[in-house]
Design an enzyme around this catalytic site. Sequence first.
Site, PDB file in Angstrom:
ATOM      1  N   VAL A 102      23.524 105.859  42.096  1.00  0.00           N
ATOM      2  CA  VAL A 102      23.354 107.163  41.447  1.00  0.00           C
ATOM      3  C   VAL A 102      22.486 108.088  42.302  1.00  0.00           C
ATOM      4  O   VAL A 102      21.673 107.626  43.106  1.00  0.00           O
ATOM      5  CB  VAL A 102      22.748 107.024  40.028  1.00  0.00           C
ATOM      6  CG1 VAL A 102      23.700 106.313  39.087  1.00  0.00           C
ATOM      7  CG2 VAL A 102      21.397 106.309  40.069  1.00  0.00           C
ATOM      8  N   LYS A 151      18.883  99.051  36.203  1.00  0.00           N
ATOM      9  CA  LYS A 151      20.194  98.390  36.379  1.00  0.00           C
ATOM     10  C   LYS A 151      20.000  96.906  36.069  1.00  0.00           C
ATOM     11  O   LYS A 151      19.829  96.096  37.000  1.00  0.00           O
ATOM     12  CB  LYS A 151      20.665  98.526  37.838  1.00  0.00           C
ATOM     13  CG  LYS A 151      20.936  99.941  38.319  1.00  0.00           C
ATOM     14  CD  LYS A 151      21.351  99.901  39.795  1.00  0.00           C
ATOM     15  CE  LYS A 151      21.761 101.236  40.327  1.00  0.00           C
ATOM     16  NZ  LYS A 151      22.031 101.210  41.790  1.00  0.00           N
ATOM     17  N   ASP A 187      18.002 110.009  45.845  1.00  0.00           N
ATOM     18  CA  ASP A 187      18.656 110.573  47.019  1.00  0.00           C
ATOM     19  C   ASP A 187      19.785 109.713  47.560  1.00  0.00           C
ATOM     20  O   ASP A 187      19.940 108.543  47.200  1.00  0.00           O
ATOM     21  CB  ASP A 187      17.620 110.738  48.140  1.00  0.00           C
ATOM     22  CG  ASP A 187      17.214 109.392  48.741  1.00  0.00           C
ATOM     23  OD1 ASP A 187      16.935 108.463  47.961  1.00  0.00           O
ATOM     24  OD2 ASP A 187      17.199 109.265  49.982  1.00  0.00           O
ATOM     25  N   ASP A 214      16.414  98.383  40.514  1.00  0.00           N
ATOM     26  CA  ASP A 214      17.713  97.849  40.931  1.00  0.00           C
ATOM     27  C   ASP A 214      17.567  96.321  41.034  1.00  0.00           C
ATOM     28  O   ASP A 214      17.659  95.618  40.031  1.00  0.00           O
ATOM     29  CB  ASP A 214      18.079  98.522  42.254  1.00  0.00           C
ATOM     30  CG  ASP A 214      19.454  98.151  42.770  1.00  0.00           C
ATOM     31  OD1 ASP A 214      20.229  97.564  42.017  1.00  0.00           O
ATOM     32  OD2 ASP A 214      19.762  98.453  43.939  1.00  0.00           O
TER      33      ASP A 214
HETATM   34  P1  5GP Z   1      14.906  97.621  44.065  1.00  0.00           P
HETATM   35  O1  5GP Z   1      13.748  97.234  44.938  1.00  0.00           O
HETATM   36  O2  5GP Z   1      14.638  97.475  42.590  1.00  0.00           O
HETATM   37  O3  5GP Z   1      16.184  96.948  44.487  1.00  0.00           O
HETATM   38  O4  5GP Z   1      15.210  99.125  44.370  1.00  0.00           O
HETATM   39  C1  5GP Z   1      14.419 100.091  43.936  1.00  0.00           C
HETATM   40  C2  5GP Z   1      14.488 101.321  44.804  1.00  0.00           C
HETATM   41  O5  5GP Z   1      15.742 101.466  45.500  1.00  0.00           O
HETATM   42  C3  5GP Z   1      14.378 102.503  43.899  1.00  0.00           C
HETATM   43  O6  5GP Z   1      13.043 102.891  43.752  1.00  0.00           O
HETATM   44  C4  5GP Z   1      15.223 103.540  44.604  1.00  0.00           C
HETATM   45  O7  5GP Z   1      14.420 104.246  45.520  1.00  0.00           O
HETATM   46  C5  5GP Z   1      16.257 102.760  45.334  1.00  0.00           C
HETATM   47  N1  5GP Z   1      17.518 102.694  44.539  1.00  0.00           N
HETATM   48  C6  5GP Z   1      17.978 101.654  43.819  1.00  0.00           C
HETATM   49  N2  5GP Z   1      19.137 101.942  43.213  1.00  0.00           N
HETATM   50  C7  5GP Z   1      19.412 103.218  43.572  1.00  0.00           C
HETATM   51  C8  5GP Z   1      20.489 104.120  43.254  1.00  0.00           C
HETATM   52  O8  5GP Z   1      21.446 103.830  42.529  1.00  0.00           O
HETATM   53  N3  5GP Z   1      20.410 105.355  43.803  1.00  0.00           N
HETATM   54  C9  5GP Z   1      19.373 105.752  44.605  1.00  0.00           C
HETATM   55  N4  5GP Z   1      19.415 106.994  45.071  1.00  0.00           N
HETATM   56  N5  5GP Z   1      18.350 104.934  44.919  1.00  0.00           N
HETATM   57  C10 5GP Z   1      18.374 103.686  44.399  1.00  0.00           C
END
Ligand code: 5GP
Length: 181
Positions: A159, A137, A165, A109
Site C-alpha cells: 500500500v 497485515k 511510500d 508487516d
Molecule cells: P516490517 O518490519 O513489519 O516487515 O515492516 C515494517 C515497515 O516496512 C513499515 O514501517 C513500512 O515502512 C514498510 N512497509 C511494510 N509494508 C508496507 C506497505 O505495504 N507499503 C509501504 N509503503 N511500506 C510498507
Amino acid sequence: MKIQVGNKLCDVKVLFSEQQIGTRIAEIAADINSTPPADGSALVVLVVLHGALLFAADLIRHLNLATEIESVRIRSYHGTQSTGKIELLSQLPERLKGRHVLVVEDIIDSGRSIAFLKDKLNTLGVASLRIAALLDKPEAHEESIQADYVGFKIGRNFVIGYGLDLDGHYRNLPYVAEVIQ
Ligand code: 5GP
Ligand code: MG
C-alpha cells in the site's frame, strides 16, 4: 490512477479515504486519552519516520494529555519488497530512558521493525511501551507482535499514501491505496 513499479504500470485502488482515516484516528486518540501514564508524567510519542509522519501529526492533534514528541528513523523496505534487514538511520533518543513511550508506526508487516525497536527500547529501559500502528497485515507477521492500537487490518498487498511510500514517492496522497501488481 496508474503508477510505475519497476518497469510495470500498475493500478492503484483506494482502501481508506481521508475521511475514514480521520474518523479512525479520532477513535484511537480517545482510547489513548483514556489511559494516561499512571504516574502522571507525560506520554512520549516516538514517531517512526518517515512513514508515520502523517499519522502521528493527525493523532497527536487529538491527544489531550501531557505529550512530548521524539522521532527515530528506521528502514527495511526497498521498492515493494522487505529487505528483512532493519537499519536504524538515526540514534534512539537517550532521554526515552525511564519514560512512558508510545511508538507510532505506519504499518506492521513482518513485525520485524517493531520487534527490533521494542528490543532497543527495552534495553534502553523505558518505563512503559505501547504501540500504535495505522495499518496491520496480520497474515504477514513473522514475529509475534501485537500493536496496542491498530487503525485498520489489511491483506498482504503493498500500500501507498498517507505517509507510506514507494521508493520515496506517494507519501503525500491523503488516502491509503493498494498497488495492484
Ligand atoms: P516490517 O518490519 O513489519 O516487515 O515492516 C515494517 C515497515 O516496512 C513499515 O514501517 C513500512 O515502512 C514498510 N512497509 C511494510 N509494508 C508496507 C506497505 O505495504 N507499503 C509501504 N509503503 N511500506 C510498507
Ligand atoms: Mg515504517
